[in-house]
Enzyme design. Structure first.
Site, mmCIF file in Angstrom:
data_model
loop_
_atom_site.group_PDB
_atom_site.id
_atom_site.type_symbol
_atom_site.label_atom_id
_atom_site.label_comp_id
_atom_site.label_asym_id
_atom_site.label_seq_id
_atom_site.Cartn_x
_atom_site.Cartn_y
_atom_site.Cartn_z
ATOM 1 N N ARG A 175 0.830 -1.210 0.000
ATOM 2 C CA ARG A 175 0.000 0.000 0.000
ATOM 3 C C ARG A 175 0.866 1.262 0.000
ATOM 4 N NH1 ARG A 175 -5.322 -0.203 2.043
ATOM 5 N NH2 ARG A 175 -5.013 1.663 3.340
ATOM 6 N N ARG A 179 9.596 5.729 -3.652
ATOM 7 C CA ARG A 179 9.946 6.535 -4.836
ATOM 8 C C ARG A 179 11.277 7.246 -4.663
ATOM 9 N NH1 ARG A 179 5.512 10.141 -2.734
ATOM 10 N NH2 ARG A 179 3.877 8.942 -3.761
ATOM 11 N N ARG A 252 -9.090 -6.670 13.291
ATOM 12 C CA ARG A 252 -8.292 -5.853 14.191
ATOM 13 C C ARG A 252 -9.108 -4.607 14.532
ATOM 14 N NH1 ARG A 252 -4.622 -7.140 17.779
ATOM 15 N NH2 ARG A 252 -3.008 -5.568 17.953
ATOM 16 N N ARG A 283 -0.284 5.844 16.022
ATOM 17 C CA ARG A 283 -0.138 7.180 15.450
ATOM 18 C C ARG A 283 -0.894 8.213 16.265
ATOM 19 N NH1 ARG A 283 -2.925 5.352 9.640
ATOM 20 N NH2 ARG A 283 -4.887 4.674 10.528
ATOM 21 N N GLU A 303 -4.146 6.438 18.441
ATOM 22 C CA GLU A 303 -4.783 5.181 18.025
ATOM 23 C C GLU A 303 -4.045 4.006 18.654
ATOM 24 O OE1 GLU A 303 -5.191 4.837 13.757
ATOM 25 O OE2 GLU A 303 -6.217 6.756 13.594
ATOM 26 N N TYR A 350 -9.779 -5.266 2.712
ATOM 27 C CA TYR A 350 -9.113 -4.045 3.193
ATOM 28 C C TYR A 350 -9.355 -2.917 2.191
ATOM 29 C CZ TYR A 350 -5.100 -1.640 5.525
ATOM 30 O OH TYR A 350 -4.280 -0.786 6.219
ATOM 31 N N ASP A 352 -10.308 0.767 0.718
ATOM 32 C CA ASP A 352 -10.307 2.195 1.013
ATOM 33 C C ASP A 352 -11.649 2.779 0.572
ATOM 34 O OD1 ASP A 352 -7.877 2.618 2.286
ATOM 35 O OD2 ASP A 352 -6.765 2.669 0.407
HETATM 36 P P1 FAD Z 1 -18.368 1.021 7.529
HETATM 37 O O1 FAD Z 1 -17.990 2.441 7.397
HETATM 38 O O2 FAD Z 1 -17.714 0.210 8.586
HETATM 39 O O3 FAD Z 1 -19.943 0.956 7.714
HETATM 40 C C1 FAD Z 1 -20.614 -0.205 8.104
HETATM 41 C C2 FAD Z 1 -21.751 0.221 9.011
HETATM 42 O O4 FAD Z 1 -22.574 -0.916 9.272
HETATM 43 C C3 FAD Z 1 -21.287 0.729 10.367
HETATM 44 O O5 FAD Z 1 -21.773 2.029 10.588
HETATM 45 C C4 FAD Z 1 -21.884 -0.272 11.365
HETATM 46 O O6 FAD Z 1 -22.296 0.322 12.562
HETATM 47 C C5 FAD Z 1 -23.053 -0.808 10.572
HETATM 48 N N1 FAD Z 1 -23.463 -2.151 11.032
HETATM 49 C C6 FAD Z 1 -22.693 -3.251 11.159
HETATM 50 N N2 FAD Z 1 -23.422 -4.280 11.634
HETATM 51 C C7 FAD Z 1 -24.686 -3.808 11.795
HETATM 52 C C8 FAD Z 1 -25.879 -4.395 12.274
HETATM 53 N N3 FAD Z 1 -25.905 -5.671 12.716
HETATM 54 N N4 FAD Z 1 -27.002 -3.652 12.332
HETATM 55 C C9 FAD Z 1 -26.967 -2.345 11.927
HETATM 56 N N5 FAD Z 1 -25.857 -1.750 11.486
HETATM 57 C C10 FAD Z 1 -24.728 -2.460 11.408
HETATM 58 N N6 FAD Z 1 -10.086 4.768 3.674
HETATM 59 C C11 FAD Z 1 -9.522 5.696 2.859
HETATM 60 O O7 FAD Z 1 -9.848 5.767 1.668
HETATM 61 N N7 FAD Z 1 -8.609 6.600 3.356
HETATM 62 C C12 FAD Z 1 -8.217 6.614 4.652
HETATM 63 O O8 FAD Z 1 -7.394 7.429 5.063
HETATM 64 C C13 FAD Z 1 -8.789 5.624 5.521
HETATM 65 N N8 FAD Z 1 -8.437 5.588 6.822
HETATM 66 C C14 FAD Z 1 -9.001 4.654 7.646
HETATM 67 C C15 FAD Z 1 -8.643 4.656 8.985
HETATM 68 C C16 FAD Z 1 -9.207 3.734 9.857
HETATM 69 C C17 FAD Z 1 -8.797 3.738 11.297
HETATM 70 C C18 FAD Z 1 -10.157 2.788 9.368
HETATM 71 C C19 FAD Z 1 -10.766 1.789 10.296
HETATM 72 C C20 FAD Z 1 -10.529 2.800 8.041
HETATM 73 C C21 FAD Z 1 -9.953 3.726 7.156
HETATM 74 N N9 FAD Z 1 -10.310 3.770 5.817
HETATM 75 C C22 FAD Z 1 -9.738 4.720 4.978
HETATM 76 C C23 FAD Z 1 -11.273 2.801 5.236
HETATM 77 C C24 FAD Z 1 -12.699 3.323 5.228
HETATM 78 O O9 FAD Z 1 -13.135 3.566 6.535
HETATM 79 C C25 FAD Z 1 -13.585 2.245 4.593
HETATM 80 O O10 FAD Z 1 -13.139 1.900 3.304
HETATM 81 C C26 FAD Z 1 -15.058 2.654 4.448
HETATM 82 O O11 FAD Z 1 -15.479 3.532 5.427
HETATM 83 C C27 FAD Z 1 -15.862 1.385 4.514
HETATM 84 O O12 FAD Z 1 -17.236 1.665 4.321
HETATM 85 P P2 FAD Z 1 -18.288 0.520 4.638
HETATM 86 O O13 FAD Z 1 -19.619 1.064 4.301
HETATM 87 O O14 FAD Z 1 -17.850 -0.734 3.997
HETATM 88 O O15 FAD Z 1 -18.135 0.222 6.196
HETATM 89 N N1 UDP Z 2 3.117 0.708 7.853
HETATM 90 C C1 UDP Z 2 4.326 0.661 8.518
HETATM 91 N N2 UDP Z 2 4.849 1.814 9.001
HETATM 92 C C2 UDP Z 2 4.231 3.011 8.860
HETATM 93 C C3 UDP Z 2 2.995 3.048 8.181
HETATM 94 C C4 UDP Z 2 2.453 1.868 7.699
HETATM 95 O O1 UDP Z 2 4.911 -0.399 8.668
HETATM 96 O O2 UDP Z 2 4.755 4.021 9.336
HETATM 97 C C5 UDP Z 2 2.563 -0.573 7.343
HETATM 98 C C6 UDP Z 2 1.662 -1.251 8.387
HETATM 99 O O3 UDP Z 2 1.784 -2.639 8.239
HETATM 100 C C7 UDP Z 2 0.293 -0.774 7.960
HETATM 101 C C8 UDP Z 2 0.437 -0.818 6.441
HETATM 102 O O4 UDP Z 2 1.780 -0.363 6.203
HETATM 103 O O5 UDP Z 2 -0.720 -1.613 8.429
HETATM 104 C C9 UDP Z 2 -0.530 0.018 5.663
HETATM 105 O O6 UDP Z 2 -0.426 1.350 6.089
HETATM 106 P P1 UDP Z 2 -1.609 2.392 5.888
HETATM 107 O O7 UDP Z 2 -1.107 3.738 6.277
HETATM 108 O O8 UDP Z 2 -2.151 2.225 4.534
HETATM 109 O O9 UDP Z 2 -2.657 1.864 6.977
HETATM 110 P P2 UDP Z 2 -4.133 2.359 7.366
HETATM 111 O O10 UDP Z 2 -4.195 3.844 7.126
HETATM 112 O O11 UDP Z 2 -5.068 1.584 6.514
HETATM 113 O O12 UDP Z 2 -4.239 2.009 8.811
#
Ligand code: FAD
Ligand code: UDP
Length: 375
Positions: A175, A179, A252, A283, A303, A350, A352
């Site tokens: 991911r 560069r 996780r 972070r 986090e 996984y 985005d």
């Molecule tokens: P979710 O957003 O998880 O929505 C699912 C919903 O279903 C939830 O609100 C939950 O409450 C609901 N639900 C589950 N079970 C039930 C039930 N039984 N009854 C009623 N409701 C229910 N993506 C990026 O592009 N850029 C980023 O920088 C980025 N950072 C992230 C950082 C973190 C810490 C995390 C966890 C994710 C990150 N993502 C990022 C990924 C992004 O959050 C997801 O790709 C996207 O939000 C997923 O959308 P979703 O609808 O699949 O799931």
């Molecule tokens: N990662 C790492 N060091 C960093 C940042 C990321 O080793 O400083 C690794 C780690 O395994 C992480 C993965 O790269 O789970 C993907 O990173 P990303 O920033 O995409 O994670 P997310 O934002 O989805 O938590």
């Protein structure tokens, strides 16, 4: 007596998959009911406003995509700024730029041009180049070598995932770009940014004309809720949907420690990673920087990773061999269901944000164009 369903779709989960599906279905004159067990809409993109700052409640969310259609789609609901994610890594008190680029190599080795940097990298990676990497550690060593692996990857990865890097799939580390330019942009995609005014505006735009209920757990009243609609769209955990018939999938989780501070600028950057194993969080996010905030206060979030359980949220699917095999058994079961499955938890992927939106758009396009063709 035939009971008629009030809605065309019951959409379980108001995250991006559910919201995009609901929006597109409504546009196609389908009646939708969206439910979410949380007390808000937007899934993991939800933000809380604290001191005028949009705090990313579920961790830093930066939108990025190479797909102009998806970029135009999200911008049609709310304009995005051009925030460029350039996280720093703190290892034993020293700061390094991410992703791995000429700035990082200079900080590590003092190399000033690509040739010097490549010479060191080649020396450190050559021993690992011969065979196809089978796990994250082998993949990382073959891409960036010992120094970067031990300072910037191993500690972070093993606390983030709670597993040895040798037990994790190689794709996770791919991911991150590598560069040979002095460019700290974390993503290679053409389009990147944050919705101006926060992600809730995107959710509000998507769900504007859709009936939504919060604090409703599908599994508390499954048959009653399912009867409300002709078809269910499910975006929750796939193993839970099938009553864990093939065992639990591992996810996780994270706990977030939010702290409001009476100072304008805590760390000078939105994201600082802590890459050594002995620091328990991965972070620190300083939210105001996503929107170039000038407020007199700031809010930071640490986090802390941990294993998902019934007490916390499943955030990251763990796509190792054991879980992938288990997921495939559940996927097989979906084939005999009329329910539509989508999103990070139901597809155990996984994803985005742009990928989830892409998946929902592709699903609705197929569904509604085939219905048009049948008319
Ligand atoms: P979710 O957003 O998880 O929505 C699912 C919903 O279903 C939830 O609100 C939950 O409450 C609901 N639900 C589950 N079970 C039930 C039930 N039984 N009854 C009623 N409701 C229910 N993506 C990026 O592009 N850029 C980023 O920088 C980025 N950072 C992230 C950082 C973190 C810490 C995390 C966890 C994710 C990150 N993502 C990022 C990924 C992004 O959050 C997801 O790709 C996207 O939000 C997923 O959308 P979703 O609808 O699949 O799931
Ligand atoms: N990662 C790492 N060091 C960093 C940042 C990321 O080793 O400083 C690794 C780690 O395994 C992480 C993965 O790269 O789970 C993907 O990173 P990303 O920033 O995409 O994670 P997310 O934002 O989805 O938590």
């Amino acid at each position: 007596m035939k009971v008629t369903a009030d809605y065309d779709f019951l959409i379980v989960g108001a995250g991006l998959f559910g919201a995009v599906f609901a929006h597109e279905a409504t546009k196609n004159n389908k009646k939708c009911l969206v439910i979410d067990k949380r007390n808000h809409l937007g899934g993991n993109t939800f933000c809380e406003n604290i001191h005028g700052i949009n705090v990313h409640t579920y961790g830093a969310h930066i939108f990025h995509t190479n797909d102009k259609t998806i970029w135009d789609y999200v911008n049609s609901f709310v304009p995005f700024n051009r925030y460029t994610n350039s996280p720093l890594a703190n290892f034993e008190g020293k700061l390094y730029n991410l992703p791995f680029n000429m700035n990082t190599f200079y900080q590590l080795w003092g190399t000033k041009n690509p040739e010097e940097a490549k010479e060191i990298l080649n020396k450190q990676t050559s021993a690992y180049k011969n065979s196809k990497p089978t796990n994250l550690e082998e993949q990382a060593l073959s891409l960036v070598g010992e120094d970067i692996y031990h300072k910037l990857i191993k500690g972070y990865t093993e606390k983030q995932w709670g597993r040895k890097a040798t037990l994790l799939p190689p794709f996770i580390i791919k991911r991150l770009p590598l560069r040979f330019t002095f460019d700290n942009n974390y993503f290679n995609d053409t389009y990147q940014g944050i919705p101006i005014g926060g992600y809730n505006k995107l959710t509000e735009g998507l769900l504007k004309n859709v009936k939504c209920l919060t604090n409703v757990d599908f599994f508390k009243d499954r048959s009653e809720l399912s009867r409300l609609a002709k078809q269910v769209v499910f975006t929750g955990k796939i193993d839970e949907y099938f009553n864990y018939e093939h065992g639990k999938l591992e996810y996780r989780s994270l706990t977030f420690e939010h702290e409001a501070m009476e100072m304008p600028n805590f760390q000078g950057n939105a994201v600082v990673n802590y890459t050594e194993a002995s620091i328990p969080f991965t972070r620190i996010i300083e939210h105001k920087h996503f929107e170039y905030g000038t407020q007199k206060n700031t809010v930071i979030t640490k986090e802390y990773p941990l294993e998902a359980s019934s007490q916390n949220e499943p955030f990251y699917p763990i796509n190792d061999l054991k879980n992938t095999q288990r997921y495939n058994l559940y996927k097989e079961m979906t084939k005999s269901e009329s329910t539509i499955f989508g999103g990070r938890l139901a597809e155990y992927k996984y994803y985005d944000m742009h990928q989830v939106i892409g998946a929902a758009l592709s699903k609705t396009r197929k569904l509604f164009s085939s219905q048009l063709a049948l008319k």
